[in-house]
Design an enzyme around this catalytic site. Structure first.
Site, PDB file in Angstrom:
ATOM      1  N   SER A 254       0.856  -1.181   0.000  1.00  0.00           N
ATOM      2  CA  SER A 254       0.000   0.000   0.000  1.00  0.00           C
ATOM      3  C   SER A 254       0.892   1.231   0.000  1.00  0.00           C
ATOM      4  O   SER A 254       2.125   1.125   0.022  1.00  0.00           O
ATOM      5  CB  SER A 254      -0.893   0.002   1.233  1.00  0.00           C
ATOM      6  N   LYS A 255       0.262   2.371   0.001  1.00  0.00           N
ATOM      7  CA  LYS A 255       1.001   3.641  -0.046  1.00  0.00           C
ATOM      8  C   LYS A 255       2.025   3.763   1.079  1.00  0.00           C
ATOM      9  O   LYS A 255       3.036   4.431   0.934  1.00  0.00           O
ATOM     10  CB  LYS A 255       0.024   4.808   0.059  1.00  0.00           C
ATOM     11  N   ARG A 256       1.715   3.117   2.202  1.00  0.00           N
ATOM     12  CA  ARG A 256       2.644   3.171   3.334  1.00  0.00           C
ATOM     13  C   ARG A 256       4.041   2.697   2.934  1.00  0.00           C
ATOM     14  O   ARG A 256       5.039   3.046   3.540  1.00  0.00           O
ATOM     15  CB  ARG A 256       2.153   2.260   4.470  1.00  0.00           C
ATOM     16  N   GLY A 258       5.635   3.348   0.282  1.00  0.00           N
ATOM     17  CA  GLY A 258       6.330   4.248  -0.648  1.00  0.00           C
ATOM     18  C   GLY A 258       5.619   4.265  -1.985  1.00  0.00           C
ATOM     19  O   GLY A 258       4.405   4.061  -2.036  1.00  0.00           O
TER      20      GLY A 258
END
Ligand code: GLU
Length: 478
Positions: A254-256, A258
């Site tokens: 996920s965006k977490r 990067g």
């Protein structure tokens, strides 16, 4: 005759094209291209609040960058359109009416508050907080009268109370689900738009999709789809659920973690062929060892049979490495065009993409493994002065070095032709006049001109840089 192979990528336009979506699109495309099938793009924009036109554009752009052309869909057309779900309401309505007619669906008048208190009390009893089916128990006359009076309602599917539903998945094999676990789910929402579970089935059938290839996050929805296929009398497609993509910490990517949007990798200078190659390996392998594939080779090699069910970890280092491998085999003019576009996008004030620019790229040789790396070695060509590396300056430009550089500048200024060969000869003469070895003058000259203690062929660099900038730099440090 066997049904034609038709596959689809069906993104919800609620964000960018990310790694997971791109991998799904790629596998569908590869399969279609491998077997001579049709690749359909369908935009699942039934979530009116979250769907945006920018996201639709980002999906097109991401797919085009990767080289995933679609045979049918928005902008391409096709005989099974429209390809935006928001434009297919009449189709869903007709299918909902068929289910209502057969009493396989019913209107549900429960308000969000009703549903909440129902869930709370089911939970309090220690039961699953699912819909209890209360509106399904109304008589058809009463339900019809309430609908006729204009009372707000959704439509729910009357899912089978018992029995089992079996999914035969191309990747996972057979999976069996107890029907009792599935509540009567919504197929048409209060706003008249279909739910994902309903629209996807109606459209896959209407668009004659033969293979549904998608992420395994949809496995839990698939029993609902299978129930609808049966209730609507549709022919079943084959299902292939692709394994999850994880971040380095082994949780779903996920965006977490990067960068996950395809556009971000493009911006960082990853090559589309490298990205395609890397995405293909996230869940598929030819023989467990071959890693480098051109798009053409991928199409030849790809098969659904070799898709595994184990999750794979997204490894940015490997992506960069593969992109570098593809970079190596680019033709010089492709490399130059890519570097030019990359530097322009970075805001450089560039000369045109002409023979001199191509030579500048050629000169970098194997030092650059991506368009992005080209920036490091080439940026000084497009500025008055380079960035000076402090330790190189300390090592080579102190003492009487500046004086020698000024003398060299004078000798170079007098040259008729500013070519690598002439520059080198003049430098050797200048060095000899100071009783130096050529190298002892080349090092300071290099640092003065490019700012670094290493560079590709420095005389060729000077030639391409041109007389004015070269002399300015020698004198700037003189
Ligand atoms: N629209 C769904 C999504 O973006 C895909 C549905 C499907 O492939 O069945 O997750």
């Amino acid at each position: 005759m066997a049904d034609p192979i038709r596959v689809r990528f069906a993104p919800s336009p609620t964000g960018f094209l990310h790694v997971g979506g791109a991998r799904t699109a790629l596998y569908n495309w590869l399969y279609a291209r491998k077997v001579g099938g049709t690749f359909v793009l369908r935009i699942e924009d039934t979530d009116a609040e979250r769907s945006t036109a920018e996201s639709v554009d980002a999906i097109y752009e991401g797919m085009r960058w990767l080289g995933l052309d679609w045979d049918e869909g928005p902008e391409a057309g096709g005989e099974f359109g429209p390809y935006f779900q928001s434009e297919r309401r009449h189709i869903y309505r007709a299918e909902v009416d068929r289910l209502l007619e057969a009493d396989q669906a019913y209107p549900c008048f429960c308000t969000p508050e009703d549903l909440k208190s129902m869930r709370d009390s089911l939970k309090a009893e220690g039961k699953d907080a699912s819909y209890d089916g209360r509106c399904g128990k109304l008589s058809r006359d009463e339900a019809a009268a309430r609908v006729a009076s204009g009372e707000a309602h959704a439509i729910r599917f009357r899912s089978p109370a018992d029995g089992e539903t079996a999914l035969f998945d191309v990747v996972r094999g057979k999976m069996v689900f107890q029907n009792a676990l599935f509540e009567d789910f919504v197929i048409l929402k209060g706003d008249g738009l279909p739910s994902y579970n309903f629209a996807v089935v109606v459209d896959d059938a209407a668009m004659r999709i033969s293979h549904v290839i998608r992420g395994d996050d949809h496995i839990s929805n698939t029993p609902r789809h299978l129930m609808l296929y049966a209730a609507l009398g549709y022919k079943l497609p084959k299902f292939a659920h692709l394994p999850m993509i994880l971040g380095e910490d082994k949780t779903r990517l996920s965006k977490r973690h990067g960068a996950t949007a395809v556009a971000e990798f493009a911006k960082e200078g990853i090559l589309p062929q490298g990205m395609m190659n890397y995405l293909a390996l996230l869940g598929w392998s030819l023989d467990g060892k071959t890693e480098f594939f051109t798009p053409k080779k991928l199409i030849e090699a790809f098969s659904l049979k070799r898709v595994g069910s184990n999750p794979s970890v997204f490894d940015i280092e490997k992506l960069s490495w593969l992109s570098g491998e593809h970079f190596k085999i680019l033709a010089l003019d492709e490399k130059a065009a890519g570097v030019h576009a990359h530097l322009l996008a970075k805001g450089y004030d560039l000369p045109p993409l002409d023979a001199r620019f191509v030579e500048m790229v050629e000169l970098q040789g194997n030092r650059i493994k991506s368009f992005a790396e080209a920036e490091f070695g080439m940026d000084h060509f497009f500025k008055e002065l380079p960035n000076y590396d402090a330790s190189a300056v300390t090592q080579y430009l102190l003492g009487d070095a500046p004086q020698k550089l000024v003398a060299l500048a004078e000798r170079w200024q007098a040259l008729e032709e500013f070519t690598a060969e002439a520059l080198e000869n003049a430098l050797r003469e200048e060095a000899a006049s100071w009783s130096l070895k050529a190298g002892e003058l080349i090092h300071p000259m290099r640092v003065a001109v490019v700012g670094q203690s290493k560079s590709p062929d420095i005389f060729k660099t000077c030639e391409l840089l041109g007389r004015d900038l070269c002399l300015k730099r020698l004198k700037a440090k003189g």
